[in-house]
Write a protein that holds these residues in place. Structure first.
Motif, PDB file in Angstrom:
ATOM      1  N   LYS A   3       0.691  -1.316   0.062  1.00 41.83           N
ATOM      2  CA  LYS A   3       0.015   0.055  -0.563  1.00 41.83           C
ATOM      3  C   LYS A   3       1.063   1.197  -0.275  1.00 41.83           C
ATOM      4  O   LYS A   3       1.987   1.575   0.641  1.00 41.83           O
ATOM      5  CB  LYS A   3      -0.940  -0.049   1.058  1.00 41.83           C
ATOM      6  CG  LYS A   3      -2.085   1.124   1.425  1.00 41.83           C
ATOM      7  CD  LYS A   3      -2.602   0.630   2.715  1.00 41.83           C
ATOM      8  CE  LYS A   3      -3.260   1.961   2.570  1.00 41.83           C
ATOM      9  NZ  LYS A   3      -3.414   3.376   2.539  1.00 41.83           N
ATOM     10  N   VAL A   4       1.143   1.716  -1.089  1.00 38.88           N
ATOM     11  CA  VAL A   4       1.692   3.184  -1.239  1.00 38.88           C
ATOM     12  C   VAL A   4       0.823   4.438  -1.539  1.00 38.88           C
ATOM     13  O   VAL A   4      -0.059   4.423  -2.400  1.00 38.88           O
ATOM     14  CB  VAL A   4       3.096   3.463  -2.724  1.00 38.88           C
ATOM     15  CG1 VAL A   4       3.376   4.374  -2.356  1.00 38.88           C
ATOM     16  CG2 VAL A   4       3.361   1.966  -2.355  1.00 38.88           C
ATOM     17  N   GLY A   5       0.098   4.768  -0.284  1.00 39.41           N
ATOM     18  CA  GLY A   5      -0.491   5.917  -0.360  1.00 39.41           C
ATOM     19  C   GLY A   5      -2.246   5.696  -0.784  1.00 39.41           C
ATOM     20  O   GLY A   5      -2.252   4.250   0.628  1.00 39.41           O
ATOM     21  N   ALA A   6      -2.702   5.642  -1.743  1.00 41.82           N
ATOM     22  CA  ALA A   6      -4.036   5.146  -2.093  1.00 41.82           C
ATOM     23  C   ALA A   6      -4.046   5.094  -3.189  1.00 41.82           C
ATOM     24  O   ALA A   6      -4.718   4.247  -3.753  1.00 41.82           O
ATOM     25  CB  ALA A   6      -5.055   6.191  -2.205  1.00 41.82           C
ATOM     26  N   SER A   7      -3.111   3.518  -4.021  1.00 35.14           N
ATOM     27  CA  SER A   7      -2.566   2.784  -4.826  1.00 35.14           C
ATOM     28  C   SER A   7      -2.051   1.711  -4.050  1.00 35.14           C
ATOM     29  O   SER A   7      -1.108   1.551  -3.112  1.00 35.14           O
ATOM     30  CB  SER A   7      -2.042   4.044  -5.691  1.00 35.14           C
ATOM     31  OG  SER A   7      -0.635   3.974  -5.679  1.00 35.14           O
TER      32      SER A   7
ATOM     33  N   PHE B  47       9.886   0.455  -5.351  1.00 30.84           N
ATOM     34  CA  PHE B  47       8.389   1.080  -5.728  1.00 30.84           C
ATOM     35  C   PHE B  47       9.157   2.350  -5.360  1.00 30.84           C
ATOM     36  O   PHE B  47      10.156   2.409  -4.661  1.00 30.84           O
ATOM     37  CB  PHE B  47       7.013   0.348  -4.301  1.00 30.84           C
ATOM     38  CG  PHE B  47       7.607   0.663  -3.083  1.00 30.84           C
ATOM     39  CD1 PHE B  47       7.161   1.713  -2.385  1.00 30.84           C
ATOM     40  CD2 PHE B  47       8.471  -0.642  -2.975  1.00 30.84           C
ATOM     41  CE1 PHE B  47       7.395   1.781  -0.894  1.00 30.84           C
ATOM     42  CE2 PHE B  47       8.159  -0.442  -0.990  1.00 30.84           C
ATOM     43  CZ  PHE B  47       8.009   0.603  -0.669  1.00 30.84           C
ATOM     44  N   THR B  48       8.154   3.139  -5.824  1.00 35.13           N
ATOM     45  CA  THR B  48       8.246   4.550  -5.364  1.00 35.13           C
ATOM     46  C   THR B  48       7.128   5.294  -4.244  1.00 35.13           C
ATOM     47  O   THR B  48       5.954   4.854  -4.499  1.00 35.13           O
ATOM     48  CB  THR B  48       8.362   5.344  -6.370  1.00 35.13           C
ATOM     49  OG1 THR B  48       6.853   5.700  -7.618  1.00 35.13           O
ATOM     50  CG2 THR B  48       9.613   5.644  -7.499  1.00 35.13           C
ATOM     51  N   ASP B  49       7.303   5.829  -3.809  1.00 36.24           N
ATOM     52  CA  ASP B  49       6.473   6.785  -2.901  1.00 36.24           C
ATOM     53  C   ASP B  49       6.800   8.499  -3.322  1.00 36.24           C
ATOM     54  O   ASP B  49       6.985   9.098  -2.412  1.00 36.24           O
ATOM     55  CB  ASP B  49       6.641   5.857  -1.338  1.00 36.24           C
ATOM     56  CG  ASP B  49       5.271   6.909  -0.863  1.00 36.24           C
ATOM     57  OD1 ASP B  49       4.738   8.237  -0.945  1.00 36.24           O
ATOM     58  OD2 ASP B  49       5.345   7.186   0.777  1.00 36.24           O
ATOM     59  N   GLY B  50       6.261   9.134  -4.361  1.00 34.58           N
ATOM     60  CA  GLY B  50       6.073  10.493  -4.518  1.00 34.58           C
ATOM     61  C   GLY B  50       7.708  11.042  -5.194  1.00 34.58           C
ATOM     62  O   GLY B  50       7.895  10.164  -5.776  1.00 34.58           O
ATOM     63  N   ASN B  51       8.354  11.666  -4.227  1.00 32.31           N
ATOM     64  CA  ASN B  51       9.450  11.591  -5.075  1.00 32.31           C
ATOM     65  C   ASN B  51      10.818  10.860  -4.095  1.00 32.31           C
ATOM     66  O   ASN B  51      11.465  11.314  -4.469  1.00 32.31           O
ATOM     67  CB  ASN B  51       9.642  13.341  -4.580  1.00 32.31           C
ATOM     68  CG  ASN B  51      10.110  13.197  -2.926  1.00 32.31           C
ATOM     69  OD1 ASN B  51       9.833  12.799  -2.597  1.00 32.31           O
ATOM     70  ND2 ASN B  51      10.731  14.768  -3.023  1.00 32.31           N
TER      71      ASN B  51
END
Length: 193
Positions: free
Chosen positions: A140-144, A179-183
């Motif tokens: 779960k990364v934010g809402a995605s 995985f990426t979380d924003g920047n």
């Protein structure tokens, strides 16, 4: 003439220890609040990961986090850059939902050589993920959701010495999770048990 009593001044190591204790208490206060709110959000996490099919829940997770790093952009030149994983902990919340708590650190570069202790920037991150020891990990990364496939967990080698004897060697594999979380780009390495 009255006698005045003075309090002794604590030495530098005791003062530094007290300052460190105060900083640790302040730094862990938000984390303790986040851990307490986790029990309230289990229903929302189950709703978020709804639709993940698989076999029944595994009795224990079959991997451990052995290393990693995060490329973090903070807006300041000194604190931006590559942070290395200093500690991690996986907590099971439900049968298939886990929370991964990570602490990253980056040593501050010094322009002038001196004998003062090194200063480290730290960043704490927590992510929820779904996993049932199957063929994918869903983070779960934010809402995605970031689904990471798990192809193989071990290699089996059979060495034949003669017509009657052989040996079987099973080697557990490593897997890189990115995985990426924003920047922020996070790369972790896990090892299957």
């Amino acid at each position: 003439m009255p006698v005045r009593k003075t309090m002794p001044v604590p030495d530098a190591s005791l003062a530094a220890g007290l300052i460190l204790l105060a900083v640790l208490l302040v730094a862990t206060a938000p984390a303790l609040g986040a851990a307490a709110s986790t029990s309230d959000s289990i229903a929302s996490l189950q709703q978020f990961f709804k639709g993940q099919e698989g076999k029944s829940s595994a009795p224990a997770i079959d991997f451990e986090v052995v290393g990693g790093f995060a490329d973090i952009t903070t807006g300041a030149k000194d604190s931006s850059g590559r942070y290395f994983l200093a500690a991690s902990h996986v907590t099971r919340l439900t049968g298939d939902i886990y929370r991964l708590d990570m602490a990253f650190s980056k040593k501050m570069e010094q322009d002038i050589m001196d004998f003062s202790p090194a200063y480290y920037f730290t960043e704490n991150r927590s992510y929820y993920f779904w996993y049932n020891n199957g063929d994918r990990i869903v983070i779960k990364v934010g809402a995605s959701q970031a689904a990471i496939p798990v192809a193989r967990k071990e290699i089996t080698r059979v060495d034949i010495q003669s017509m009657d004897t052989y040996s079987v060697d099973r080697q557990k594999l490593f897997k890189d999770l990115t995985f990426t979380d924003g920047n922020t780009a996070i790369s972790l390495q896990i090892r299957f048990k």
